[in-house]
Design an enzyme around this catalytic site. Structure first.
Site, PDB file in Angstrom:
ATOM      1  N   HIS A 205      89.930  47.046   4.679  1.00 28.88           N
ATOM      2  CA  HIS A 205      89.110  48.331   4.518  1.00 28.88           C
ATOM      3  C   HIS A 205      88.956  48.974   3.112  1.00 28.88           C
ATOM      4  CE1 HIS A 205      87.084  51.956   6.313  1.00 28.88           C
ATOM      5  NE2 HIS A 205      87.563  52.387   5.136  1.00 28.88           N
ATOM      6  N   GLU A 206      89.945  49.047   2.341  1.00 30.84           N
ATOM      7  CA  GLU A 206      90.209  49.548   1.001  1.00 30.84           C
ATOM      8  C   GLU A 206      89.614  48.744   0.129  1.00 30.84           C
ATOM      9  OE1 GLU A 206      90.169  52.813   0.909  1.00 30.84           O
ATOM     10  OE2 GLU A 206      91.099  53.204   2.803  1.00 30.84           O
TER      11      GLU A 206
ATOM     12  N   HIS B  70      85.877  48.784   0.091  1.00 31.12           N
ATOM     13  CA  HIS B  70      85.488  49.895  -0.898  1.00 31.12           C
ATOM     14  C   HIS B  70      85.474  49.581  -2.261  1.00 31.12           C
ATOM     15  CE1 HIS B  70      84.590  53.102   1.836  1.00 31.12           C
ATOM     16  NE2 HIS B  70      86.008  53.262   2.390  1.00 31.12           N
TER      17      HIS B  70
ATOM     18  N   GLU C  96      81.035  53.258   3.047  1.00 30.89           N
ATOM     19  CA  GLU C  96      81.711  52.890   4.423  1.00 30.89           C
ATOM     20  C   GLU C  96      81.180  51.732   5.126  1.00 30.89           C
ATOM     21  OE1 GLU C  96      84.481  54.991   4.253  1.00 30.89           O
ATOM     22  OE2 GLU C  96      84.955  54.348   6.110  1.00 30.89           O
TER      23      GLU C  96
HETATM   24 ZN    ZN Z   1      86.679  54.190   3.859  1.00 30.77          ZN
END
Ligand code: ZN
Length: 499
Positions: free
Chosen positions: A262-263, A266, A292
């Site tokens: 997830h990170e 980003h 996101e």
């Molecule tokens: Zn996030």
């Protein structure tokens, strides 16, 4: 004349970006390395630097320069840069200084009260503070101005150009069909047997695996690093220093991994922002929702897919040996996609997650548009949890006091999480059209075609478009609930054998 003016404005943007990077680095250090006794000093340092940053961003001469540049009528990227800079400058200067101070003071009181109220599961202790925050935010909306709803003026901080009236019908459709899907899953009785997940999962193996996957998906370790923190996050101090953190859970082999992916999503975005616009407002991410979309595409669409696990299955087995005896690829795939209605948003699975967001969005709009009283928030919350997820809320700690956002006056933030899911699916449907063999690439551990597509179509755009313009530009359509619903319904009908 205009060249000189533009150069001087660019120099100022660069300085503002540098101070911003210093603030971000101090925040990173606070979460990752800082010794506990440094906290009060760090608070002062951050307050000082933030005040300097605010002064620089609202400087009268800068405003005058931006206005003159806008009047000159530049073209191409220069025009875009000045348009974005003017928007930011106006937003930053619309709020009187005294109001900003009052809001900051009340926020800090509300945050303290929220922590205590949450601990005691007592909403009434937080209620007067939330009432003050809502009143202040309504004033904030008035300062900024709005056309339809004061909520739109608040949304603007997180998702420029997005409105409540645009979100309402999309979220209503999703709420209905997603809660229907969740009910079918629960009623199917086809929950996977995840007994094999019980036990301890080696810390070093988990850590090494997160690094390996991060490298595989294209994260540049010469322009970033991963560390551990209590709450995983990503941050950057410029294009060439984009960092991520993760949290290891010895009882769960997927928690750190999905957090890292997830990170990492980003961070890939930040590492791919347009170099030619670095240190200017044009070189930033478009919005929280688009940010996101990147993290959620990598984490959910890719990291929880069968092809992804087909590729990593052997590595996974090598790491954990006997712990995976008798466990099939299907078992792994089903375990990492287990759907279970739960009370807490941050622990929610992909299928139920948005439902947590819709109820917060509805409450926020009702509060700001003055159709709901703060005192009635718990009752509204609990009724919606029953309606959407079939759950009874035992207390406010597990209910309306669970999130930090409202105590921080961050109203309008929650919708960006759901938007991220929607954007991700809409983009991904388009990617599959452009790359029909993408899943074969993923199954072969080749993530480059996906990253290249994202770099070209999304990352390198910077803020040349708004989120809705980007969606239209990339997919040829406006934001829609359909691609996401198709994705969810197809994926979970298969996983849960729904007829
Ligand atoms: Zn996030």
């Amino acid at each position: 004349m205009s060249t000189e003016l533009l150069q001087s404005a660019r120099a100022r943007f660069g300085e503002i970006a540098d101070v911003g990077a210093a603030i971000a680095l101090m925040h990173w250090d606070q979460e990752v390395l800082m010794p506990p006794k440094a906290a009060p000093g760090r608070g002062r340092q951050l307050a000082t630097l933030s005040a300097i940053a605010h002064r620089m961003a609202t400087d009268k001469q800068l405003g005058e320069d931006i206005r003159r540049l806008s009047d000159i009528g530049l073209s191409g990227d220069d025009a875009k840069l000045i348009e974005v800079a003017q928007h930011d400058y106006e937003r930053a200067t619309q709020l009187p200084e005294a109001f900003v101070e009052t809001l900051a003071e009340e926020q800090s009181k509300a945050y303290q009260a929220w922590m205590k109220a949450r601990e005691a599961a007592d909403f009434s202790a937080f209620q007067p503070h939330l009432e003050t925050i809502i009143d202040l935010l309504k004033r904030k909306a008035d300062y900024h101005g709005f056309q339809e709803s004061p909520y739109d003026a608040l949304l603007e901080d997180y998702e420029r150009g997005c409105t409540a009236s645009e979100l309402r019908p999309v979220f209503a459709t999703l709420a209905e069909r997603q809660s229907e899907l969740v009910k079918r899953i629960v009623d199917s009785g086809n929950q996977p047997d995840n007994a094999w997940l019980k036990g301890t999962w080696d810390e070093q193996q988990q850590w090494d695996f997160t690094l390996r996957v991060l490298r595989d998906i294209g994260y540049d370790f010469d322009a970033g690093r991963q560390d551990k923190s209590i709450h995983p996050f990503s941050t950057n101090f410029g294009l060439r220093d984009v960092r991520v953190t993760t949290r290891l859970d010895l009882a769960d082999p997927f928690s750190a991994l999905t957090g890292t992916i997830h990170e990492g999503g980003h961070a890939l975005y930040e590492q791919g922002l347009p170099e030619e616009a670095a240190r200017t407002p044009l070189g930033q991410a478009i919005s929280l929702g688009i940010h996101e979309s990147q993290s959620r595409m990598w984490e959910n669409v890719i990291g929880r897919s069968r092809p992804f696990w087909a590729h990593y299955e052997s590595a996974f087995r090598e790491m954990y040996g006997a712990q995976l005896n008798g466990v099939s690829l299907d078992d792994i795939h089903r375990a990492i996609n287990t759907v279970e209605p739960s009370l807490v948003r941050v622990e929610a699975d992909e299928c139920t997650y948005n439902l947590h967001i819709f109820l917060r969005f509805e409450i926020e709009v009702e509060l700001i548009e003055e159709r709901l009283k703060v005192a009635d928030v718990p009752e509204y919350w609990n009724a919606k949890m029953k309606d959407y997820l079939g759950l009874d809320v035992p207390n406010d700690r597990l209910g309306c006091l669970q999130d930090i956002h409202w105590s921080h006056a961050s109203i309008g933030y929650f919708p960006t999480y759901a938007l991220g899911n929607l954007y991700a699916s809409q983009f991904f449907a388009r990617i599959l059209e452009d790359h029909p063999t993408l899943w074969d690439d993923i199954a072969a551990g080749n993530f480059a075609p996906l990253l290249d597509w994202l770099r070209t179509n999304i990352h390198s755009v910077g803020r040349r478009m708004t989120a809705s313009e980007l969606v239209r530009h990339v997919t040829g359509k406006d934001l829609s609930a359909e691609p996401y619903l198709n994705y969810l319904e197809t994926k979970y009908s298969e996983l849960y054998n729904l007829s």
